[in-house]
Design a protein around this motif. Structure first.
Motif, PDB file in Angstrom:
ATOM      1  N   TYR A  48     -17.933  23.474   7.573  1.00  0.00           N
ATOM      2  CA  TYR A  48     -16.974  24.351   8.246  1.00  0.00           C
ATOM      3  C   TYR A  48     -15.753  23.537   8.689  1.00  0.00           C
ATOM      4  O   TYR A  48     -15.828  22.323   8.914  1.00  0.00           O
ATOM      5  CB  TYR A  48     -17.614  25.066   9.431  1.00  0.00           C
ATOM      6  CG  TYR A  48     -18.170  24.141  10.492  1.00  0.00           C
ATOM      7  CD1 TYR A  48     -17.355  23.673  11.522  1.00  0.00           C
ATOM      8  CD2 TYR A  48     -19.496  23.745  10.471  1.00  0.00           C
ATOM      9  CE1 TYR A  48     -17.847  22.819  12.487  1.00  0.00           C
ATOM     10  CE2 TYR A  48     -20.002  22.890  11.433  1.00  0.00           C
ATOM     11  CZ  TYR A  48     -19.172  22.436  12.443  1.00  0.00           C
ATOM     12  OH  TYR A  48     -19.667  21.585  13.396  1.00  0.00           O
ATOM     13  N   CYS A  49     -14.621  24.202   8.777  1.00  0.00           N
ATOM     14  CA  CYS A  49     -13.388  23.540   9.197  1.00  0.00           C
ATOM     15  C   CYS A  49     -13.532  23.097  10.652  1.00  0.00           C
ATOM     16  O   CYS A  49     -13.961  23.878  11.502  1.00  0.00           O
ATOM     17  CB  CYS A  49     -12.201  24.500   9.059  1.00  0.00           C
ATOM     18  SG  CYS A  49     -10.624  23.777   9.555  1.00  0.00           S
ATOM     19  N   ALA A  51     -10.884  21.851  12.370  1.00  0.00           N
ATOM     20  CA  ALA A  51      -9.528  21.937  12.935  1.00  0.00           C
ATOM     21  C   ALA A  51      -8.977  20.571  13.338  1.00  0.00           C
ATOM     22  O   ALA A  51      -8.203  20.460  14.278  1.00  0.00           O
ATOM     23  CB  ALA A  51      -9.488  22.916  14.102  1.00  0.00           C
ATOM     24  N   LYS A  95     -17.018  32.707   4.527  1.00  0.00           N
ATOM     25  CA  LYS A  95     -16.120  32.446   5.656  1.00  0.00           C
ATOM     26  C   LYS A  95     -15.821  30.955   5.783  1.00  0.00           C
ATOM     27  O   LYS A  95     -14.669  30.569   6.030  1.00  0.00           O
ATOM     28  CB  LYS A  95     -16.744  32.989   6.948  1.00  0.00           C
ATOM     29  CG  LYS A  95     -15.895  32.767   8.185  1.00  0.00           C
ATOM     30  CD  LYS A  95     -14.595  33.534   8.127  1.00  0.00           C
ATOM     31  CE  LYS A  95     -13.900  33.501   9.478  1.00  0.00           C
ATOM     32  NZ  LYS A  95     -12.535  33.030   9.411  1.00  0.00           N
ATOM     33  N   ASP A  99     -11.984  29.477   5.527  1.00  0.00           N
ATOM     34  CA  ASP A  99     -11.403  28.670   6.604  1.00  0.00           C
ATOM     35  C   ASP A  99     -10.913  27.318   6.094  1.00  0.00           C
ATOM     36  O   ASP A  99      -9.902  26.800   6.575  1.00  0.00           O
ATOM     37  CB  ASP A  99     -12.418  28.450   7.723  1.00  0.00           C
ATOM     38  CG  ASP A  99     -12.655  29.682   8.566  1.00  0.00           C
ATOM     39  OD1 ASP A  99     -11.900  30.670   8.437  1.00  0.00           O
ATOM     40  OD2 ASP A  99     -13.625  29.664   9.366  1.00  0.00           O
ATOM     41  N   ARG A 100     -11.588  26.779   5.115  1.00  0.00           N
ATOM     42  CA  ARG A 100     -11.193  25.475   4.558  1.00  0.00           C
ATOM     43  C   ARG A 100      -9.907  25.547   3.750  1.00  0.00           C
ATOM     44  O   ARG A 100      -9.312  24.523   3.426  1.00  0.00           O
ATOM     45  CB  ARG A 100     -12.326  24.884   3.718  1.00  0.00           C
ATOM     46  CG  ARG A 100     -13.552  24.454   4.532  1.00  0.00           C
ATOM     47  CD  ARG A 100     -13.318  23.221   5.390  1.00  0.00           C
ATOM     48  NE  ARG A 100     -13.058  22.054   4.579  1.00  0.00           N
ATOM     49  CZ  ARG A 100     -14.007  21.328   3.982  1.00  0.00           C
ATOM     50  NH1 ARG A 100     -15.282  21.643   4.093  1.00  0.00           N
ATOM     51  NH2 ARG A 100     -13.663  20.275   3.256  1.00  0.00           N
ATOM     52  N   VAL A 102      -7.211  26.102   4.794  1.00  0.00           N
ATOM     53  CA  VAL A 102      -6.131  25.527   5.612  1.00  0.00           C
ATOM     54  C   VAL A 102      -5.598  24.251   4.938  1.00  0.00           C
ATOM     55  O   VAL A 102      -4.421  23.919   5.074  1.00  0.00           O
ATOM     56  CB  VAL A 102      -6.603  25.260   7.065  1.00  0.00           C
ATOM     57  CG1 VAL A 102      -7.572  24.083   7.153  1.00  0.00           C
ATOM     58  CG2 VAL A 102      -5.406  25.034   7.982  1.00  0.00           C
ATOM     59  N   PHE A 137      -7.445  37.555   5.525  1.00  0.00           N
ATOM     60  CA  PHE A 137      -7.258  36.326   4.755  1.00  0.00           C
ATOM     61  C   PHE A 137      -6.082  36.471   3.797  1.00  0.00           C
ATOM     62  O   PHE A 137      -5.201  35.618   3.736  1.00  0.00           O
ATOM     63  CB  PHE A 137      -8.546  35.982   3.991  1.00  0.00           C
ATOM     64  CG  PHE A 137      -8.387  34.862   3.015  1.00  0.00           C
ATOM     65  CD1 PHE A 137      -8.240  33.561   3.455  1.00  0.00           C
ATOM     66  CD2 PHE A 137      -8.374  35.105   1.649  1.00  0.00           C
ATOM     67  CE1 PHE A 137      -8.074  32.515   2.558  1.00  0.00           C
ATOM     68  CE2 PHE A 137      -8.215  34.068   0.747  1.00  0.00           C
ATOM     69  CZ  PHE A 137      -8.062  32.771   1.195  1.00  0.00           C
ATOM     70  N   CYS A 140      -2.502  36.088   5.027  1.00  0.00           N
ATOM     71  CA  CYS A 140      -2.017  34.735   5.337  1.00  0.00           C
ATOM     72  C   CYS A 140      -1.329  34.066   4.157  1.00  0.00           C
ATOM     73  O   CYS A 140      -0.666  33.039   4.341  1.00  0.00           O
ATOM     74  CB  CYS A 140      -3.180  33.862   5.808  1.00  0.00           C
ATOM     75  SG  CYS A 140      -3.865  34.412   7.378  1.00  0.00           S
TER      76      CYS A 140
END
Length: 177
Positions: A48-49, A51, A95, A99-100, A102, A137, A140
């Motif tokens: 998972y990201c 951040a 999900k 999220d990755r 990014v 998603f 974005c």
């Protein structure tokens, strides 16, 4: 020349209902002359990201399969996001990958997307959370187009989707890319 179609199957069950619909979509797309690749996210290591935004300076510190998949997403013309519906939204495997993205923001542009969703519930209204999350998603990324939605309702046991009208719908959607 056909389009590059990337199918991201996030079902943790091999040959689960959403995974089978991915295969059926791929069958149609292949017959229509497109180059199709299916990736089963459950068979990949995707963290998972966190951040940390290290990806903005070159490379994510996680040593996993996400960067390879992200490059394939960038190269694709059409991306299929397939998920079983858990608690009225997408499953964790999809999900985590979304999220990755990014790491490639904002370069994931001008793609056509299809959604494949399956759930045991029979009410289409119960897809609302999943659809909103997937559309969020797409919002974005500039030039993202929702090209189609394939929904298998009332399917729980493996293979039940083969007995539903959505089985042929997935095939026709692949043919009509």
């Amino acid at each position: 020349m056909g389009k590059k179609v990337l199918i991201l199957s996030s079902s943790p069950r091999r040959n689960g209902n959403s995974d089978l619909l991915c295969d059926r979509f791929a069958e149609g797309a292949g017959e229509a002359g497109h180059q199709v690749e299916k990736i089963r996210l459950a068979e990949k290591k995707i963290g998972y990201c966190t951040a940390c935004y290290a990806c903005r300076n070159g490379k994510c510190p996680q040593q996993d399969d996400a960067p390879e998949i992200l490059e394939k997403m960038l190269a694709a013309d059409v991306i299929v996001l397939a998920t079983p519906v858990y608690f009225y939204t997408m499953c964790a495997q999809l999900k985590a990958l979304l999220d990755r993205t990014v790491a490639i923001f904002p370069r994931l542009t001008d793609k056509k997307y299809y959604y494949i969703m399956t759930m045991a519930d029979t009410s289409r209204e119960m897809l609302k959370g999943t659809i909103e999350a997937l559309r969020g998603f797409l919002d974005c990324y500039e030039g993202s187009v929702e090209a189609g939605m394939i929904c298998g309702l009332g399917v729980y046991e493996k293979g039940e989707v083969r007995e539903q009208p959505v089985w042929e719908e997935a095939y026709r959607a692949g043919l009509q890319i």
